[in-house]
Design a protein around this motif. Structure first.
Motif, short mmCIF file in Angstrom:
data_model
loop_
_atom_site.label_atom_id
_atom_site.label_comp_id
_atom_site.label_asym_id
_atom_site.label_seq_id
_atom_site.Cartn_x
_atom_site.Cartn_y
_atom_site.Cartn_z
N PRO A 17 -2.48 5.06 -5.47
CA PRO A 17 -1.48 4.75 -4.42
C PRO A 17 -2.12 4.55 -3.04
N ASP A 98 3.01 -4.70 -0.01
CA ASP A 98 2.84 -6.16 0.06
C ASP A 98 4.18 -6.81 0.46
N VAL A 120 4.86 5.74 -3.43
CA VAL A 120 4.61 4.48 -2.71
C VAL A 120 5.94 3.82 -2.32
N SER A 141 6.07 4.57 -12.68
CA SER A 141 4.82 3.99 -13.18
C SER A 141 5.18 2.81 -14.07
#
Ligand SMILES: C[S@@+](CC[C@H](N)C(=O)[O-])C[C@H]1O[C@@H](n2cnc3c(N)ncnc32)[C@H](O)[C@@H]1O
Length: 277
Positions: A17, A98, A120, A141
């Motif tokens: 992360p 992002d 995250v 995940s």
């Protein structure tokens, strides 16, 4: 984890992360350069709001430009898919911070899902404004079973995953590819990978070394994945050393790429891959 500060958010992450701060910083450095490749000003805005020692990432103007080049290629492939399939689902896996969803000019009909580890996504939800439209974040995940079942399987689907495969074990990567290609009617997989030499040299990547992350999965033969699903076909396997736009890198980056492209082994250290299914 974010600790609210007076002006900036203190972020405490470790392992894979934490490495998303390196790629974010790379795009921010690119946006500050006199000749940006990606023009990701939102990345720079996010960096300025984060209290973190970005020197830990080891990112430089040159490596940041390399990150930007890779991101731009994946943006272009995603945009091409969406131009052909404006009602598509986008699975943006290992999204980190992002701003791809902000960078692309999305048709309003697109369904976009940003997925990363819960810690995250908590940071992302705090720092980045959610775009309008059919958008959601998922904290899980990618190797967990549940999250994909919640994504309707009704549309062509493009899965974009940048900076993910190397953190997975091969069997988990294979299972992920099988689950996506087996669930959706048609689509594409767009991602980058390391070759075996890249995995062996991982301790020389500051972001990996300093975060304590471990890289596992090397892809040396992109065609190997074609046998994992009937109809899965590799359309493109671009070496990082001769990616479109490599001539836009700063002089030191161009020189390194020129040398690496001529060294057997090193020329296959990283690739960007496009598959259809
Ligand atoms: C190098 S960063 C890349 C982040 C983002 N794609 C970018 O380019 O800025 C690696 C990312 O992979 C994510 N990641 C690694 N393993 C994961 C997993 N099993 N499930 C979800 N995310 C994962 C990390 O949390 C981190 O955000």
């Amino acid at each position: 984890m974010i600790e609210p500060g007076a002006d900036r958010e203190k972020i405490i992450l470790t392992g894979a992360p934490e490495t998303m701060l390196a790629t974010l910083y790379g795009r921010a450095l690119d946006s500050r350069s006199p000749h940006p490749i990606l023009h990701d000003r939102a990345a720079d805005d996010a960096v300025r709001r984060i209290d973190y020692d970005f020197a830990r990432t080891g990112m430089t103007a040159t490596s940041g430009a390399g990150v930007a080049l890779r991101a731009r290629q994946l943006d272009r492939w995603t945009a091409q898919f969406l131009a052909a399939h404006p009602h598509a689902t986008v699975l943006h896996l290992a999204c980190g911070l992002d701003t791809r969803v902000q960078r692309l000019d999305l048709p309003p009909s697109v369904r976009w899902v940003d997925v990363d580890h819960p810690e995250v996504i908590a940071v992302r939800d705090r720092l980045l404004p959610a775009p309008a439209g059919d958008y959601r974040t998922v904290g899980a995940s990618v190797t967990d079973d549940g999250w994909l079942d919640d994504v309707p399987a009704d549309r062509p689907t493009v899965a974009v995953f940048e900076g993910l495969t190397m953190y997975l074990r091969k069997q988990d990567g294979r299972r992920l590819v099988e689950r996506i290609t087996g669930r959706f009617p048609t689509g594409q997989l767009l991602f980058d990978c390391y070759g075996s030499l890249g995995i062996r040299l991982q301790r020389f990547v500051p972001a990996v070394r300093n975060s304590g992350a471990t890289l596992h999965w090397a892809i040396d033969d992109p065609r190997e994945l074609e046998s994992w699903h009937d109809g899965l076909e590799c359309l493109d396997a671009l070496r990082s050393v001769d990616m479109p736009g490599v001539e836009e890198l700063p002089r030191s980056g161009r020189a390194s790429m020129w040398v690496l492209a001529r060294l057997p082994g090193f020329r296959d250290v990283g690739r960007i891959l496009r598959y259809r299914f």
